[in-house]
Design a protein around this motif. Structure first.
Motif, mmCIF file in Angstrom:
data_model
loop_
_atom_site.group_PDB
_atom_site.id
_atom_site.type_symbol
_atom_site.label_atom_id
_atom_site.label_comp_id
_atom_site.label_asym_id
_atom_site.label_seq_id
_atom_site.Cartn_x
_atom_site.Cartn_y
_atom_site.Cartn_z
ATOM 1 N N HIS A 13 37.869 46.130 52.412
ATOM 2 C CA HIS A 13 38.561 44.868 52.662
ATOM 3 C C HIS A 13 37.708 43.747 52.091
ATOM 4 O O HIS A 13 36.609 43.471 52.577
ATOM 5 N N GLY A 15 37.897 39.856 51.157
ATOM 6 C CA GLY A 15 38.684 38.640 51.266
ATOM 7 C C GLY A 15 39.989 38.932 51.966
ATOM 8 O O GLY A 15 40.007 39.250 53.156
ATOM 9 N N GLU A 16 41.081 38.887 51.235
ATOM 10 C CA GLU A 16 42.393 39.172 51.829
ATOM 11 C C GLU A 16 43.045 40.408 51.212
ATOM 12 O O GLU A 16 44.209 40.685 51.492
ATOM 13 N N VAL A 17 42.321 41.137 50.380
ATOM 14 C CA VAL A 17 42.929 42.283 49.703
ATOM 15 C C VAL A 17 42.142 43.554 49.988
ATOM 16 O O VAL A 17 40.979 43.507 50.411
ATOM 17 N N ARG A 19 40.591 46.749 48.143
ATOM 18 C CA ARG A 19 40.203 47.213 46.814
ATOM 19 C C ARG A 19 39.474 48.557 46.934
ATOM 20 O O ARG A 19 39.199 49.030 48.031
ATOM 21 N N ASN A 269 50.554 44.032 46.691
ATOM 22 C CA ASN A 269 50.906 42.635 46.979
ATOM 23 C C ASN A 269 50.682 42.248 48.436
ATOM 24 O O ASN A 269 51.180 41.218 48.891
ATOM 25 N N ARG A 270 49.933 43.068 49.151
ATOM 26 C CA ARG A 270 49.683 42.794 50.560
ATOM 27 C C ARG A 270 48.409 41.971 50.726
ATOM 28 O O ARG A 270 47.435 42.139 50.000
ATOM 29 N N ARG A 271 48.404 41.074 51.711
ATOM 30 C CA ARG A 271 47.249 40.243 52.031
ATOM 31 C C ARG A 271 46.915 40.417 53.503
ATOM 32 O O ARG A 271 47.807 40.394 54.358
ATOM 33 N N PHE A 272 45.625 40.555 53.796
ATOM 34 C CA PHE A 272 45.167 40.819 55.159
ATOM 35 C C PHE A 272 43.992 39.892 55.480
ATOM 36 O O PHE A 272 42.940 39.977 54.838
ATOM 37 N N ILE A 273 44.179 39.044 56.468
ATOM 38 C CA ILE A 273 43.140 38.079 56.812
ATOM 39 C C ILE A 273 41.985 38.757 57.538
ATOM 40 O O ILE A 273 40.813 38.480 57.267
ATOM 41 N N GLN A 277 43.944 43.737 60.592
ATOM 42 C CA GLN A 277 45.199 43.674 59.853
ATOM 43 C C GLN A 277 45.169 44.597 58.633
ATOM 44 O O GLN A 277 46.170 45.239 58.301
ATOM 45 N N ALA A 278 44.011 44.652 57.994
ATOM 46 C CA ALA A 278 43.874 45.535 56.836
ATOM 47 C C ALA A 278 44.037 46.991 57.244
ATOM 48 O O ALA A 278 44.682 47.783 56.544
#
Length: 302
Positions: A13, A15-17, A19, A269-273, A277-278
Protein backbone atom coordinates in the motif's frame (compact mmCIF):
# COMPACT_ATOMS: atom_id res chain seq x y z
CA UNK A 1 -10.62 -28.11 -7.74
CA UNK A 2 -9.39 -29.89 -4.68
CA UNK A 3 -8.83 -27.82 -1.55
CA UNK A 4 -5.17 -28.94 -1.37
CA UNK A 5 -2.62 -26.28 -2.19
CA UNK A 6 -2.29 -22.65 -1.26
CA UNK A 7 -2.34 -19.19 -2.75
CA UNK A 8 -0.32 -16.29 -1.39
CA UNK A 9 -1.13 -12.76 -2.56
CA UNK A 10 1.37 -9.97 -1.85
CA UNK A 11 0.99 -6.23 -2.32
CA UNK A 12 2.25 -2.90 -1.00
CA UNK A 13 0.00 0.00 0.00
CA UNK A 14 1.75 3.11 -1.27
CA UNK A 15 -0.13 6.34 -0.75
CA UNK A 16 -3.59 5.54 -2.06
CA UNK A 17 -2.74 2.70 -4.44
CA UNK A 18 -1.70 -0.93 -4.28
CA UNK A 19 1.53 -1.67 -6.11
CA UNK A 20 3.89 -4.62 -6.50
CA UNK A 21 0.95 -7.03 -6.63
CA UNK A 22 2.21 -10.60 -6.84
CA UNK A 23 0.69 -14.06 -6.55
CA UNK A 24 2.24 -17.38 -5.60
CA UNK A 25 -0.02 -20.29 -6.54
CA UNK A 26 1.09 -23.70 -5.29
CA UNK A 27 -0.72 -26.76 -6.63
CA UNK A 28 -0.11 -30.42 -5.79
CA UNK A 29 0.69 -32.51 -8.85
CA UNK A 30 -2.49 -34.56 -8.59
CA UNK A 31 -2.71 -35.57 -12.24
CA UNK A 32 0.56 -37.54 -12.00
CA UNK A 33 -1.61 -40.22 -10.37
CA UNK A 34 -3.37 -40.71 -13.72
CA UNK A 35 -0.26 -41.66 -15.69
CA UNK A 36 -0.36 -45.33 -16.64
CA UNK A 37 -4.01 -45.69 -15.63
CA UNK A 38 -6.91 -46.90 -17.75
CA UNK A 39 -8.98 -43.94 -18.99
CA UNK A 40 -12.14 -45.24 -17.28
CA UNK A 41 -10.29 -45.36 -13.96
CA UNK A 42 -9.34 -41.71 -14.38
CA UNK A 43 -12.96 -40.71 -15.02
CA UNK A 44 -14.09 -42.49 -11.87
CA UNK A 45 -11.25 -41.05 -9.78
CA UNK A 46 -11.54 -37.40 -10.82
CA UNK A 47 -14.56 -36.45 -8.65
CA UNK A 48 -12.85 -37.83 -5.55
CA UNK A 49 -9.64 -35.88 -6.12
CA UNK A 50 -11.28 -32.69 -7.35
CA UNK A 51 -14.11 -32.39 -4.87
CA UNK A 52 -15.06 -28.78 -5.59
CA UNK A 53 -17.40 -28.72 -8.60
CA UNK A 54 -17.06 -32.50 -8.71
CA UNK A 55 -19.86 -32.96 -11.26
CA UNK A 56 -18.24 -30.50 -13.67
CA UNK A 57 -14.86 -32.16 -13.15
CA UNK A 58 -16.33 -35.55 -14.01
CA UNK A 59 -18.07 -34.44 -17.21
CA UNK A 60 -14.97 -32.59 -18.43
CA UNK A 61 -12.88 -35.72 -17.87
CA UNK A 62 -15.54 -37.87 -19.53
CA UNK A 63 -15.69 -35.56 -22.55
CA UNK A 64 -11.90 -35.56 -22.96
CA UNK A 65 -11.60 -39.34 -22.74
CA UNK A 66 -14.59 -40.01 -24.99
CA UNK A 67 -13.31 -37.86 -27.82
CA UNK A 68 -9.76 -39.18 -27.46
CA UNK A 69 -10.97 -42.77 -27.82
CA UNK A 70 -13.68 -42.05 -30.39
CA UNK A 71 -16.42 -43.14 -27.99
CA UNK A 72 -20.02 -41.93 -27.95
CA UNK A 73 -20.33 -39.52 -25.01
CA UNK A 74 -22.52 -40.57 -22.12
CA UNK A 75 -25.49 -38.25 -21.58
CA UNK A 76 -24.72 -36.22 -18.46
CA UNK A 77 -27.14 -35.34 -15.68
CA UNK A 78 -27.73 -31.77 -16.81
CA UNK A 79 -29.85 -30.81 -13.81
CA UNK A 80 -27.16 -31.75 -11.28
CA UNK A 81 -24.66 -29.59 -13.17
CA UNK A 82 -26.97 -26.56 -13.09
CA UNK A 83 -27.64 -27.14 -9.40
CA UNK A 84 -23.91 -27.36 -8.72
CA UNK A 85 -23.42 -24.01 -10.46
CA UNK A 86 -26.24 -22.52 -8.42
CA UNK A 87 -24.71 -23.86 -5.22
CA UNK A 88 -21.31 -22.28 -5.91
CA UNK A 89 -22.78 -18.93 -6.97
CA UNK A 90 -25.25 -18.72 -4.10
CA UNK A 91 -22.54 -19.65 -1.61
CA UNK A 92 -20.51 -16.64 -2.72
CA UNK A 93 -23.44 -14.27 -3.12
CA UNK A 94 -25.19 -15.09 0.17
CA UNK A 95 -22.29 -15.95 2.47
CA UNK A 96 -19.01 -14.45 1.29
CA UNK A 97 -19.88 -11.24 -0.54
CA UNK A 98 -22.04 -9.75 2.24
CA UNK A 99 -19.14 -10.14 4.69
CA UNK A 100 -16.73 -8.67 2.13
CA UNK A 101 -18.72 -5.41 2.08
CA UNK A 102 -19.52 -5.30 5.80
CA UNK A 103 -22.95 -6.96 5.88
CA UNK A 104 -24.25 -10.04 7.66
CA UNK A 105 -24.40 -13.22 5.58
CA UNK A 106 -27.73 -14.84 4.74
CA UNK A 107 -26.57 -18.06 6.35
CA UNK A 108 -29.87 -19.54 7.46
CA UNK A 109 -31.53 -18.93 4.09
CA UNK A 110 -28.64 -20.55 2.25
CA UNK A 111 -28.55 -23.59 4.55
CA UNK A 112 -32.30 -24.10 4.11
CA UNK A 113 -31.96 -23.94 0.32
CA UNK A 114 -28.92 -26.19 0.32
CA UNK A 115 -30.67 -28.92 2.32
CA UNK A 116 -33.42 -29.22 -0.28
CA UNK A 117 -31.52 -28.44 -3.48
CA UNK A 118 -31.71 -32.01 -4.79
CA UNK A 119 -35.44 -32.34 -4.31
CA UNK A 120 -38.31 -31.86 -6.73
CA UNK A 121 -38.99 -28.33 -5.48
CA UNK A 122 -35.54 -26.93 -6.31
CA UNK A 123 -36.86 -24.57 -8.99
CA UNK A 124 -39.50 -23.08 -6.70
CA UNK A 125 -37.17 -22.85 -3.71
CA UNK A 126 -34.42 -21.22 -5.79
CA UNK A 127 -36.82 -18.67 -7.25
CA UNK A 128 -38.10 -17.81 -3.77
CA UNK A 129 -34.56 -17.48 -2.40
CA UNK A 130 -33.55 -15.25 -5.29
CA UNK A 131 -36.57 -12.97 -5.05
CA UNK A 132 -36.90 -12.63 -1.28
CA UNK A 133 -33.29 -12.82 -0.07
CA UNK A 134 -30.74 -12.49 -2.84
CA UNK A 135 -32.17 -9.53 -4.76
CA UNK A 136 -32.47 -7.10 -1.81
CA UNK A 137 -29.10 -8.23 -0.45
CA UNK A 138 -27.46 -7.83 -3.85
CA UNK A 139 -28.80 -4.31 -4.22
CA UNK A 140 -27.09 -3.26 -1.00
CA UNK A 141 -23.88 -5.12 -1.89
CA UNK A 142 -23.67 -3.37 -5.25
CA UNK A 143 -24.26 0.02 -3.65
CA UNK A 144 -21.39 -0.57 -1.24
CA UNK A 145 -19.08 -1.85 -3.96
CA UNK A 146 -19.81 1.22 -6.09
CA UNK A 147 -19.25 3.56 -3.14
CA UNK A 148 -15.95 1.91 -2.21
CA UNK A 149 -14.56 1.54 -5.69
CA UNK A 150 -16.09 4.40 -7.59
CA UNK A 151 -17.28 1.85 -10.12
CA UNK A 152 -20.98 2.00 -10.88
CA UNK A 153 -20.73 -0.13 -14.02
CA UNK A 154 -22.35 -3.53 -13.62
CA UNK A 155 -21.83 -4.67 -17.19
CA UNK A 156 -19.63 -7.67 -17.86
CA UNK A 157 -18.79 -9.51 -21.04
CA UNK A 158 -20.74 -12.66 -21.85
CA UNK A 159 -19.93 -15.95 -20.21
CA UNK A 160 -16.56 -17.25 -21.39
CA UNK A 161 -16.88 -19.37 -24.48
CA UNK A 162 -15.80 -22.99 -24.63
CA UNK A 163 -12.97 -23.39 -27.15
CA UNK A 164 -11.73 -27.00 -27.10
CA UNK A 165 -10.24 -26.83 -30.62
CA UNK A 166 -7.85 -24.03 -29.66
CA UNK A 167 -6.90 -25.91 -26.51
CA UNK A 168 -6.31 -29.08 -28.51
CA UNK A 169 -3.81 -27.22 -30.72
CA UNK A 170 -1.93 -26.17 -27.59
CA UNK A 171 -2.16 -29.66 -26.06
CA UNK A 172 -0.69 -31.24 -29.20
CA UNK A 173 2.09 -28.66 -29.39
CA UNK A 174 0.80 -26.92 -32.52
CA UNK A 175 0.63 -23.56 -30.76
CA UNK A 176 3.01 -22.32 -28.11
CA UNK A 177 0.65 -20.31 -25.94
CA UNK A 178 -2.20 -21.72 -23.90
CA UNK A 179 -5.54 -20.11 -24.87
CA UNK A 180 -6.01 -17.21 -22.47
CA UNK A 181 -9.04 -16.61 -20.28
CA UNK A 182 -10.35 -13.03 -20.58
CA UNK A 183 -9.22 -10.71 -17.80
CA UNK A 184 -11.98 -9.53 -15.43
CA UNK A 185 -13.23 -5.99 -15.97
CA UNK A 186 -14.24 -4.83 -12.50
CA UNK A 187 -15.32 -6.16 -9.14
CA UNK A 188 -18.87 -4.84 -9.53
CA UNK A 189 -19.16 -6.31 -13.01
CA UNK A 190 -18.10 -9.73 -11.80
CA UNK A 191 -20.58 -9.56 -8.94
CA UNK A 192 -23.38 -8.64 -11.36
CA UNK A 193 -22.35 -11.43 -13.71
CA UNK A 194 -22.79 -13.95 -10.89
CA UNK A 195 -26.31 -12.66 -10.33
CA UNK A 196 -27.07 -13.22 -14.00
CA UNK A 197 -25.60 -16.71 -13.78
CA UNK A 198 -28.09 -17.53 -11.03
CA UNK A 199 -30.93 -16.36 -13.29
CA UNK A 200 -29.54 -18.36 -16.22
CA UNK A 201 -29.14 -21.55 -14.20
CA UNK A 202 -32.64 -21.25 -12.77
CA UNK A 203 -34.08 -20.75 -16.25
CA UNK A 204 -32.12 -23.76 -17.50
CA UNK A 205 -33.57 -25.95 -14.76
CA UNK A 206 -37.07 -24.76 -15.61
CA UNK A 207 -36.71 -25.34 -19.35
CA UNK A 208 -34.46 -28.42 -19.32
CA UNK A 209 -31.68 -26.69 -21.23
CA UNK A 210 -28.50 -28.80 -21.64
CA UNK A 211 -25.43 -27.80 -19.67
CA UNK A 212 -22.55 -26.44 -21.81
CA UNK A 213 -20.01 -29.17 -22.55
CA UNK A 214 -17.64 -29.29 -25.52
CA UNK A 215 -14.80 -31.49 -26.73
CA UNK A 216 -12.23 -31.84 -29.49
CA UNK A 217 -9.70 -34.46 -30.49
CA UNK A 218 -9.28 -38.02 -31.67
CA UNK A 219 -6.60 -40.66 -32.21
CA UNK A 220 -5.73 -40.71 -28.52
CA UNK A 221 -5.78 -36.95 -27.96
CA UNK A 222 -8.73 -35.36 -26.18
CA UNK A 223 -9.80 -32.04 -24.67
CA UNK A 224 -13.04 -31.67 -22.72
CA UNK A 225 -14.40 -28.37 -21.47
CA UNK A 226 -17.35 -27.21 -19.42
CA UNK A 227 -18.35 -24.17 -17.39
CA UNK A 228 -18.21 -23.73 -13.64
CA UNK A 229 -19.25 -20.79 -11.49
CA UNK A 230 -15.62 -19.61 -11.70
CA UNK A 231 -15.15 -19.94 -15.46
CA UNK A 232 -14.02 -22.49 -18.04
CA UNK A 233 -12.73 -25.85 -16.79
CA UNK A 234 -10.50 -27.84 -19.15
CA UNK A 235 -9.38 -31.47 -19.00
CA UNK A 236 -6.83 -32.73 -21.54
CA UNK A 237 -5.72 -36.33 -22.03
CA UNK A 238 -3.32 -38.28 -24.23
CA UNK A 239 -3.86 -42.03 -24.42
CA UNK A 240 -1.45 -44.55 -25.94
CA UNK A 241 -1.90 -48.34 -26.01
CA UNK A 242 -4.99 -48.03 -23.84
CA UNK A 243 -3.22 -46.16 -21.01
CA UNK A 244 -3.06 -42.49 -20.03
CA UNK A 245 0.40 -41.07 -20.80
CA UNK A 246 -0.35 -37.38 -20.20
CA UNK A 247 -3.11 -35.57 -18.38
CA UNK A 248 -3.77 -31.95 -17.50
CA UNK A 249 -6.47 -30.05 -15.67
CA UNK A 250 -6.69 -26.29 -16.20
CA UNK A 251 -9.15 -24.75 -13.76
CA UNK A 252 -10.22 -21.09 -13.71
CA UNK A 253 -8.03 -20.57 -10.64
CA UNK A 254 -4.98 -21.68 -12.62
CA UNK A 255 -5.77 -19.13 -15.31
CA UNK A 256 -6.68 -16.19 -13.07
CA UNK A 257 -4.00 -16.72 -10.43
CA UNK A 258 -1.17 -18.03 -12.59
CA UNK A 259 0.16 -14.46 -12.45
CA UNK A 260 -0.95 -11.08 -11.08
CA UNK A 261 -2.65 -9.75 -14.21
CA UNK A 262 -6.23 -10.41 -13.08
CA UNK A 263 -5.80 -8.80 -9.66
CA UNK A 264 -3.85 -5.90 -11.15
CA UNK A 265 -6.69 -5.25 -13.61
CA UNK A 266 -9.32 -5.35 -10.85
CA UNK A 267 -7.35 -2.95 -8.62
CA UNK A 268 -6.03 -0.60 -11.30
CA UNK A 269 -8.45 2.26 -10.64
CA UNK A 270 -9.02 1.72 -6.93
CA UNK A 271 -7.84 4.19 -4.27
CA UNK A 272 -7.40 3.34 -0.59
CA UNK A 273 -6.68 5.95 2.05
CA UNK A 274 -5.93 3.55 4.89
CA UNK A 275 -4.23 0.17 5.12
CA UNK A 276 -7.51 -1.38 6.35
CA UNK A 277 -9.30 -0.09 3.26
CA UNK A 278 -6.54 -1.48 1.08
CA UNK A 279 -6.88 -4.89 2.73
CA UNK A 280 -10.65 -4.88 2.21
CA UNK A 281 -10.24 -3.87 -1.43
CA UNK A 282 -7.64 -6.56 -2.04
CA UNK A 283 -9.85 -9.19 -0.42
CA UNK A 284 -12.75 -8.10 -2.63
CA UNK A 285 -10.62 -8.40 -5.76
CA UNK A 286 -9.48 -11.89 -4.73
CA UNK A 287 -13.08 -12.89 -4.01
CA UNK A 288 -14.12 -11.59 -7.43
CA UNK A 289 -11.48 -13.74 -9.14
CA UNK A 290 -12.59 -16.50 -6.74
CA UNK A 291 -9.75 -18.96 -6.09
CA UNK A 292 -10.87 -22.51 -5.35
CA UNK A 293 -8.31 -23.01 -2.58
CA UNK A 294 -7.26 -21.22 0.63
CA UNK A 295 -5.31 -18.00 0.33
CA UNK A 296 -3.09 -15.80 2.48
CA UNK A 297 -2.63 -12.06 2.02
CA UNK A 298 0.69 -10.38 2.79
CA UNK A 299 0.04 -6.62 2.65
CA UNK A 300 2.72 -4.10 3.51
CA UNK A 301 2.43 -0.37 4.10
CA UNK A 302 5.05 1.68 2.33
Amino acid sequence: MTSAGQLVVRATHDGEVLRDIAVDLQRPSVTRLFIGQLPDVVIKTVPYLFTLCAHAQRVAAQAAVNVALGETPRTPEHAELWIETLHENLWRLLLDWPVAVGLLPAKEAFIAWRSGRNGDAVVASTAELRDTVLKPLAETCLERLAAAGGDASHEQHALPALAPDAWLDYWQGMQAQMPAQPLPESVSAIYSARLREVDAALNALETGRPFPIASAGGAGWGVGQTLTARGVLTHAVHVEDGKVVRYRVQAPTDSLFGDARALTALLANRRFITLDQARQGLDQAILAADPCLPYVVELQDA
